[in-house]
Design a protein around this motif. Structure first.
Motif, PDB file in Angstrom:
ATOM      1  N   ALA A 274       0.356   7.583 -15.554  1.00  0.00           N
ATOM      2  CA  ALA A 274      -0.859   8.324 -15.207  1.00  0.00           C
ATOM      3  C   ALA A 274      -1.926   7.404 -14.635  1.00  0.00           C
ATOM      4  N   GLU A 275      -2.089   6.245 -15.253  1.00  0.00           N
ATOM      5  CA  GLU A 275      -3.117   5.311 -14.792  1.00  0.00           C
ATOM      6  C   GLU A 275      -2.834   4.786 -13.392  1.00  0.00           C
ATOM      7  N   VAL A 276      -1.592   4.385 -13.130  1.00  0.00           N
ATOM      8  CA  VAL A 276      -1.301   3.785 -11.828  1.00  0.00           C
ATOM      9  C   VAL A 276      -1.237   4.811 -10.708  1.00  0.00           C
ATOM     10  N   LEU A 277      -0.950   6.072 -11.036  1.00  0.00           N
ATOM     11  CA  LEU A 277      -0.858   7.103  -9.986  1.00  0.00           C
ATOM     12  C   LEU A 277      -2.032   8.082 -10.005  1.00  0.00           C
ATOM     13  N   TRP A 278      -3.029   7.822 -10.814  1.00  0.00           N
ATOM     14  CA  TRP A 278      -4.212   8.675 -10.937  1.00  0.00           C
ATOM     15  C   TRP A 278      -3.816  10.099 -11.312  1.00  0.00           C
TER      16      TRP A 278
ATOM     17  N   MET B 243      -3.207   6.510  13.688  1.00  0.00           N
ATOM     18  CA  MET B 243      -3.935   7.178  12.626  1.00  0.00           C
ATOM     19  C   MET B 243      -3.989   6.272  11.402  1.00  0.00           C
ATOM     20  N   LYS B 244      -5.137   6.168  10.817  1.00  0.00           N
ATOM     21  CA  LYS B 244      -5.357   5.302   9.665  1.00  0.00           C
ATOM     22  C   LYS B 244      -5.468   6.135   8.388  1.00  0.00           C
ATOM     23  N   PHE B 245      -4.541   7.056   8.202  1.00  0.00           N
ATOM     24  CA  PHE B 245      -4.568   7.989   7.076  1.00  0.00           C
ATOM     25  C   PHE B 245      -4.661   7.276   5.736  1.00  0.00           C
ATOM     26  N   PHE B 246      -3.883   6.218   5.548  1.00  0.00           N
ATOM     27  CA  PHE B 246      -3.787   5.577   4.249  1.00  0.00           C
ATOM     28  C   PHE B 246      -4.952   4.654   3.932  1.00  0.00           C
ATOM     29  N   GLU B 247      -5.812   4.373   4.866  1.00  0.00           N
ATOM     30  CA  GLU B 247      -6.926   3.478   4.596  1.00  0.00           C
ATOM     31  C   GLU B 247      -7.868   4.023   3.540  1.00  0.00           C
ATOM     32  N   SER B 248      -7.886   5.342   3.349  1.00  0.00           N
ATOM     33  CA  SER B 248      -8.787   5.932   2.364  1.00  0.00           C
ATOM     34  C   SER B 248      -8.287   5.738   0.935  1.00  0.00           C
ATOM     35  N   PHE B 249      -7.044   5.323   0.760  1.00  0.00           N
ATOM     36  CA  PHE B 249      -6.495   5.111  -0.569  1.00  0.00           C
ATOM     37  C   PHE B 249      -6.652   3.646  -0.973  1.00  0.00           C
ATOM     38  N   SER B 250      -6.853   3.436  -2.263  1.00  0.00           N
ATOM     39  CA  SER B 250      -6.981   2.061  -2.743  1.00  0.00           C
ATOM     40  C   SER B 250      -5.643   1.340  -2.635  1.00  0.00           C
ATOM     41  N   ASP B 251      -5.710   0.032  -2.495  1.00  0.00           N
ATOM     42  CA  ASP B 251      -4.491  -0.771  -2.462  1.00  0.00           C
ATOM     43  C   ASP B 251      -3.697  -0.587  -3.746  1.00  0.00           C
ATOM     44  N   HIS B 252      -4.392  -0.457  -4.868  1.00  0.00           N
ATOM     45  CA  HIS B 252      -3.755  -0.283  -6.167  1.00  0.00           C
ATOM     46  C   HIS B 252      -2.914   0.998  -6.192  1.00  0.00           C
ATOM     47  N   LEU B 253      -3.497   2.101  -5.789  1.00  0.00           N
ATOM     48  CA  LEU B 253      -2.775   3.378  -5.795  1.00  0.00           C
ATOM     49  C   LEU B 253      -1.619   3.350  -4.807  1.00  0.00           C
ATOM     50  N   PHE B 254      -1.851   2.801  -3.638  1.00  0.00           N
ATOM     51  CA  PHE B 254      -0.803   2.743  -2.620  1.00  0.00           C
ATOM     52  C   PHE B 254       0.385   1.913  -3.108  1.00  0.00           C
ATOM     53  N   ALA B 255       0.125   0.738  -3.660  1.00  0.00           N
ATOM     54  CA  ALA B 255       1.197  -0.130  -4.145  1.00  0.00           C
ATOM     55  C   ALA B 255       1.936   0.517  -5.321  1.00  0.00           C
ATOM     56  N   SER B 256       1.203   1.137  -6.213  1.00  0.00           N
ATOM     57  CA  SER B 256       1.831   1.807  -7.354  1.00  0.00           C
ATOM     58  C   SER B 256       2.715   2.951  -6.898  1.00  0.00           C
ATOM     59  N   ALA B 257       2.236   3.727  -5.948  1.00  0.00           N
ATOM     60  CA  ALA B 257       3.023   4.844  -5.436  1.00  0.00           C
ATOM     61  C   ALA B 257       4.279   4.343  -4.721  1.00  0.00           C
ATOM     62  N   GLN B 258       4.165   3.238  -3.993  1.00  0.00           N
ATOM     63  CA  GLN B 258       5.345   2.663  -3.340  1.00  0.00           C
ATOM     64  C   GLN B 258       6.385   2.239  -4.371  1.00  0.00           C
ATOM     65  N   LEU B 259       5.941   1.623  -5.471  1.00  0.00           N
ATOM     66  CA  LEU B 259       6.857   1.195  -6.517  1.00  0.00           C
ATOM     67  C   LEU B 259       7.562   2.392  -7.148  1.00  0.00           C
ATOM     68  N   VAL B 260       6.818   3.423  -7.509  1.00  0.00           N
ATOM     69  CA  VAL B 260       7.422   4.609  -8.120  1.00  0.00           C
ATOM     70  C   VAL B 260       8.379   5.282  -7.139  1.00  0.00           C
ATOM     71  N   ALA B 261       8.001   5.344  -5.866  1.00  0.00           N
ATOM     72  CA  ALA B 261       8.886   5.938  -4.851  1.00  0.00           C
ATOM     73  C   ALA B 261      10.198   5.162  -4.753  1.00  0.00           C
ATOM     74  N   GLN B 262      10.121   3.840  -4.784  1.00  0.00           N
ATOM     75  CA  GLN B 262      11.339   3.025  -4.696  1.00  0.00           C
ATOM     76  C   GLN B 262      12.214   3.216  -5.927  1.00  0.00           C
ATOM     77  N   LEU B 263      11.627   3.239  -7.103  1.00  0.00           N
ATOM     78  CA  LEU B 263      12.391   3.477  -8.325  1.00  0.00           C
ATOM     79  C   LEU B 263      13.064   4.848  -8.276  1.00  0.00           C
ATOM     80  N   HIS B 264      12.350   5.828  -7.750  1.00  0.00           N
ATOM     81  CA  HIS B 264      12.910   7.174  -7.609  1.00  0.00           C
ATOM     82  C   HIS B 264      14.083   7.181  -6.630  1.00  0.00           C
TER      83      HIS B 264
END
Length: 83
Positions: free
Chosen positions: A36-40, A1-22
């Motif tokens: 707000a900007e990096v996570l829409w 399944m290619k679920f994440f392909e619909s998300f931009s690389d920017h949003l995906f990378a930003s979300a990964q960073l915030v998840a790791q910090l969390h």
């Protein structure tokens, strides 16, 4: 399944960073507008709720309340493979 392909690389990378910090409970504070900007997310609402600064933990808590379908929560739940 290619679920994440619909998300931009920017949003995906930003979300990964915030998840790791969390996950690591990093208490570094960031301006809500930047989060707000990096996570829409809604910058005005974040500023109203958190003031001048917020942490990754607060960003995760906000997303859990406001948007249970956000990619950040999918990543935190283990669905972080874009392939």
């Amino acid at each position: 399944m290619k679920f994440f392909e619909s998300f931009s690389d920017h949003l995906f990378a930003s979300a990964q960073l915030v998840a790791q910090l969390h996950r690591e409970n990093v208490r570094t504070e960031f301006p809500p507008g930047m989060v707000a900007e990096v996570l829409w997310l809604d910058a005005a609402e974040l500023a109203q709720l958190y003031g001048d600064t917020m942490t990754a933990n607060e960003a995760v808590a906000y997303v859990r309340r406001s948007n249970p379908n956000h990619i950040l929560l999918t990543i935190l739940n283990g669905g972080n493979d874009r392939g």
